[in-house]
Design a protein around this motif. Structure first.
Motif, PDB file in Angstrom:
ATOM      1  N   TYR A   5       0.854  -0.961   0.037  1.00  0.00           N
ATOM      2  CA  TYR A   5      -0.010   0.041   0.028  1.00  0.00           C
ATOM      3  C   TYR A   5       0.618   1.182  -0.011  1.00  0.00           C
ATOM      4  O   TYR A   5       1.874   1.290   0.405  1.00  0.00           O
ATOM      5  CB  TYR A   5      -0.825  -0.060   1.233  1.00  0.00           C
ATOM      6  CG  TYR A   5      -2.003  -1.036   1.546  1.00  0.00           C
ATOM      7  CD1 TYR A   5      -3.098  -1.006   0.389  1.00  0.00           C
ATOM      8  CD2 TYR A   5      -1.671  -2.259   2.104  1.00  0.00           C
ATOM      9  CE1 TYR A   5      -3.987  -2.008   0.979  1.00  0.00           C
ATOM     10  CE2 TYR A   5      -2.477  -3.277   2.188  1.00  0.00           C
ATOM     11  CZ  TYR A   5      -3.930  -3.233   1.628  1.00  0.00           C
ATOM     12  OH  TYR A   5      -4.848  -3.934   1.654  1.00  0.00           O
ATOM     13  N   PHE A   7       0.354   5.445   0.702  1.00  0.00           N
ATOM     14  CA  PHE A   7      -0.606   6.562   1.166  1.00  0.00           C
ATOM     15  C   PHE A   7       0.208   7.904   1.401  1.00  0.00           C
ATOM     16  O   PHE A   7       1.227   7.744   1.646  1.00  0.00           O
ATOM     17  CB  PHE A   7      -1.683   6.351   2.175  1.00  0.00           C
ATOM     18  CG  PHE A   7      -2.599   5.395   2.082  1.00  0.00           C
ATOM     19  CD1 PHE A   7      -4.001   5.702   1.855  1.00  0.00           C
ATOM     20  CD2 PHE A   7      -2.365   3.999   2.138  1.00  0.00           C
ATOM     21  CE1 PHE A   7      -4.847   4.946   1.687  1.00  0.00           C
ATOM     22  CE2 PHE A   7      -3.656   3.094   2.046  1.00  0.00           C
ATOM     23  CZ  PHE A   7      -4.880   3.561   1.526  1.00  0.00           C
ATOM     24  N   ILE A   8      -0.362   8.829   1.043  1.00  0.00           N
ATOM     25  CA  ILE A   8       0.068  10.340   1.281  1.00  0.00           C
ATOM     26  C   ILE A   8      -0.085  10.621   2.717  1.00  0.00           C
ATOM     27  O   ILE A   8      -1.099  10.602   3.340  1.00  0.00           O
ATOM     28  CB  ILE A   8      -0.569  11.347   0.618  1.00  0.00           C
ATOM     29  CG1 ILE A   8      -0.806  10.941  -1.007  1.00  0.00           C
ATOM     30  CG2 ILE A   8       0.048  12.695   0.663  1.00  0.00           C
ATOM     31  CD1 ILE A   8       0.611  10.601  -1.548  1.00  0.00           C
ATOM     32  N   PHE A  22      -2.962  11.146   7.974  1.00  0.00           N
ATOM     33  CA  PHE A  22      -2.946  10.481   6.634  1.00  0.00           C
ATOM     34  C   PHE A  22      -4.356  11.044   6.249  1.00  0.00           C
ATOM     35  O   PHE A  22      -5.240  10.382   6.805  1.00  0.00           O
ATOM     36  CB  PHE A  22      -2.824   8.930   6.774  1.00  0.00           C
ATOM     37  CG  PHE A  22      -1.639   8.428   6.859  1.00  0.00           C
ATOM     38  CD1 PHE A  22      -0.819   7.953   5.708  1.00  0.00           C
ATOM     39  CD2 PHE A  22      -0.981   8.273   8.320  1.00  0.00           C
ATOM     40  CE1 PHE A  22       0.580   7.555   5.998  1.00  0.00           C
ATOM     41  CE2 PHE A  22       0.406   7.815   8.433  1.00  0.00           C
ATOM     42  CZ  PHE A  22       1.046   7.570   7.202  1.00  0.00           C
ATOM     43  N   ASP A  24      -6.297  10.398   3.845  1.00  0.00           N
ATOM     44  CA  ASP A  24      -7.196   9.267   3.662  1.00  0.00           C
ATOM     45  C   ASP A  24      -7.658   8.390   4.710  1.00  0.00           C
ATOM     46  O   ASP A  24      -8.371   7.391   4.356  1.00  0.00           O
ATOM     47  CB  ASP A  24      -6.845   8.347   2.265  1.00  0.00           C
ATOM     48  CG  ASP A  24      -6.765   9.356   0.913  1.00  0.00           C
ATOM     49  OD1 ASP A  24      -7.631  10.088   0.967  1.00  0.00           O
ATOM     50  OD2 ASP A  24      -5.525   9.056   0.405  1.00  0.00           O
ATOM     51  N   LEU A  25      -6.989   8.440   5.797  1.00  0.00           N
ATOM     52  CA  LEU A  25      -7.042   7.565   6.981  1.00  0.00           C
ATOM     53  C   LEU A  25      -7.413   8.222   8.203  1.00  0.00           C
ATOM     54  O   LEU A  25      -6.365   8.346   8.820  1.00  0.00           O
ATOM     55  CB  LEU A  25      -5.906   6.454   6.944  1.00  0.00           C
ATOM     56  CG  LEU A  25      -5.685   5.705   5.719  1.00  0.00           C
ATOM     57  CD1 LEU A  25      -4.147   4.923   5.670  1.00  0.00           C
ATOM     58  CD2 LEU A  25      -6.586   4.601   5.461  1.00  0.00           C
ATOM     59  N   LEU A  48       1.139   3.460   9.625  1.00  0.00           N
ATOM     60  CA  LEU A  48       0.374   3.005   8.608  1.00  0.00           C
ATOM     61  C   LEU A  48       0.138   1.572   8.413  1.00  0.00           C
ATOM     62  O   LEU A  48      -0.820   1.100   7.960  1.00  0.00           O
ATOM     63  CB  LEU A  48       1.252   3.534   7.164  1.00  0.00           C
ATOM     64  CG  LEU A  48       0.386   3.048   5.877  1.00  0.00           C
ATOM     65  CD1 LEU A  48      -1.135   3.588   5.844  1.00  0.00           C
ATOM     66  CD2 LEU A  48       1.117   3.560   4.492  1.00  0.00           C
ATOM     67  N   GLU A  64      -8.932   3.958  -1.662  1.00  0.00           N
ATOM     68  CA  GLU A  64      -7.784   4.207  -2.407  1.00  0.00           C
ATOM     69  C   GLU A  64      -6.973   5.324  -2.178  1.00  0.00           C
ATOM     70  O   GLU A  64      -7.727   6.390  -1.528  1.00  0.00           O
ATOM     71  CB  GLU A  64      -8.153   4.264  -4.004  1.00  0.00           C
ATOM     72  CG  GLU A  64      -8.917   3.210  -4.577  1.00  0.00           C
ATOM     73  CD  GLU A  64      -7.593   2.084  -4.833  1.00  0.00           C
ATOM     74  OE1 GLU A  64      -6.613   2.503  -5.296  1.00  0.00           O
ATOM     75  OE2 GLU A  64      -7.927   1.040  -4.625  1.00  0.00           O
ATOM     76  N   SER A  65      -5.800   5.535  -2.435  1.00  0.00           N
ATOM     77  CA  SER A  65      -5.274   6.670  -1.830  1.00  0.00           C
ATOM     78  C   SER A  65      -5.395   7.940  -2.843  1.00  0.00           C
ATOM     79  O   SER A  65      -5.364   7.905  -4.146  1.00  0.00           O
ATOM     80  CB  SER A  65      -3.602   6.394  -1.780  1.00  0.00           C
ATOM     81  OG  SER A  65      -2.924   7.661  -1.558  1.00  0.00           O
ATOM     82  N   THR A  66      -5.526   9.006  -2.143  1.00  0.00           N
ATOM     83  CA  THR A  66      -5.873  10.359  -2.931  1.00  0.00           C
ATOM     84  C   THR A  66      -4.540  10.921  -3.787  1.00  0.00           C
ATOM     85  O   THR A  66      -3.584  10.653  -3.087  1.00  0.00           O
ATOM     86  CB  THR A  66      -6.124  11.466  -1.980  1.00  0.00           C
ATOM     87  OG1 THR A  66      -7.602  11.009  -1.516  1.00  0.00           O
ATOM     88  CG2 THR A  66      -6.540  12.860  -2.764  1.00  0.00           C
ATOM     89  N   VAL A  81       4.895  10.565   0.207  1.00  0.00           N
ATOM     90  CA  VAL A  81       4.210   9.208  -0.131  1.00  0.00           C
ATOM     91  C   VAL A  81       4.987   8.330   1.021  1.00  0.00           C
ATOM     92  O   VAL A  81       6.183   8.110   0.917  1.00  0.00           O
ATOM     93  CB  VAL A  81       4.644   8.950  -1.413  1.00  0.00           C
ATOM     94  CG1 VAL A  81       4.052   7.301  -1.760  1.00  0.00           C
ATOM     95  CG2 VAL A  81       3.866   9.654  -2.395  1.00  0.00           C
ATOM     96  N   ASP A  83       5.031   4.356   2.014  1.00  0.00           N
ATOM     97  CA  ASP A  83       4.704   2.991   1.362  1.00  0.00           C
ATOM     98  C   ASP A  83       4.994   1.683   2.284  1.00  0.00           C
ATOM     99  O   ASP A  83       5.785   1.975   3.526  1.00  0.00           O
ATOM    100  CB  ASP A  83       5.473   2.397   0.066  1.00  0.00           C
ATOM    101  CG  ASP A  83       6.679   2.541   0.168  1.00  0.00           C
ATOM    102  OD1 ASP A  83       7.279   3.154   1.302  1.00  0.00           O
ATOM    103  OD2 ASP A  83       7.294   1.656  -0.513  1.00  0.00           O
TER     104      ASP A  83
END
Length: 145
Positions: A5, A7-8, A22, A24-25, A48, A64-66, A81, A83
């Protein structure tokens, strides 16, 4: 479940340290010492991985990641980013130890202490035998790479 995965994360540089979030999270947060971006990246990866593991265990859908160019950035903030490769995270969490309190008669505990018995090991072996299970499979660094 995916194995990888990305994510930003938003690193907010403040006087008292680096705050990590994060977008998105929601709820996936971490921090690091002042001006220690290397620590911030390490802490962001750990946060993460653990957060996503929790989502997997709860059966939640992982979003999904923006894209990075769609993330709103405030002053003193930097997007990065982050990962994570999940197999070692899953293995580490599943093989981590939890503390359990158990009771023994005092005479038995004293006898075990006198003979330098590792009660945790004996309890683990007995419980695995009772449940009819073996050690869970862990991943070596060769398998992970």
């Amino acid at each position: 479940m995916k194995n990888e995965y990305a994510f930003i994360a938003v690193f907010e540089y403040a006087d008292d340290g680096i705050n990590i979030s994060f977008p998105d999270l929601p709820g996936c947060l971490s921090c690091a010492e002042v001006n220690n971006t290397e620590e911030a990246v390490k802490n962001a990866k750990e946060a993460l991985g653990l957060y996503l593991f929790g989502m997997e265990q709860d059966g939640e859908q992982i979003p999904e990641s923006t894209p990075i160019n769609k993330i709103k950035i405030e002053k003193n903030c930097v997007p990065a980013v982050i990962d994570v490769f999940m197999p070692p995270v899953r293995a580490a969490v599943k093989t981590s130890f939890v503390k359990k309190t158990l009771s023994l008669p005092a005479w038995l505990a004293a006898l075990a202490d006198g003979k330098n018995v590792n009660c945790s090991k004996i309890f683990q072996d007995a419980l695995k035998n009772f449940l009819g299970v073996e050690e869970p499979r862990t991943f070596s660094s060769v398998e992970i790479a």
